[in-house]
Design a protein around this motif. Structure first.
Motif: not given
Length: 79
Positions: A35-37, A44-46, A29-30
């Motif tokens: 990812l959504n926010v 892209l850096a991740m 969930t977290l």
């Protein structure tokens, strides 16, 4: 007691741990929320960091094979 069925233990020894299931649900969930926010540039850096780490863990032979697939067999030397 039924005469058509034997008494069998149908429980699974590998039943999931409820605490681990809850932890997995919280992590998922977290992760989805993050990812959504997150900004696209942060995502892209991740991704870049993950891919770099993945490539660094491979052998030189694997990297050379992947590079040959990418640029073709005409260039066997890394420039």
């Amino acid at each position: 007691m039924s005469t058509t069925y034997w008494q069998e233990d149908v429980t699974d020894d590998q039943e999931p741990d409820p605490e681990q299931q809850r932890r997995d649900m919280i992590v998922n969930t977290l992760g989805e929320y993050r990812l959504n926010v997150m900004a696209v540039s942060e995502m892209l850096a991740m991704c870049s960091a993950y891919l770099s780490q993945d490539l660094e863990s491979r052998s030189t032979d694997e990297l050379e094979a992947m590079y040959a697939q990418l640029v073709g067999n005409e260039s066997q030397e890394v420039h």
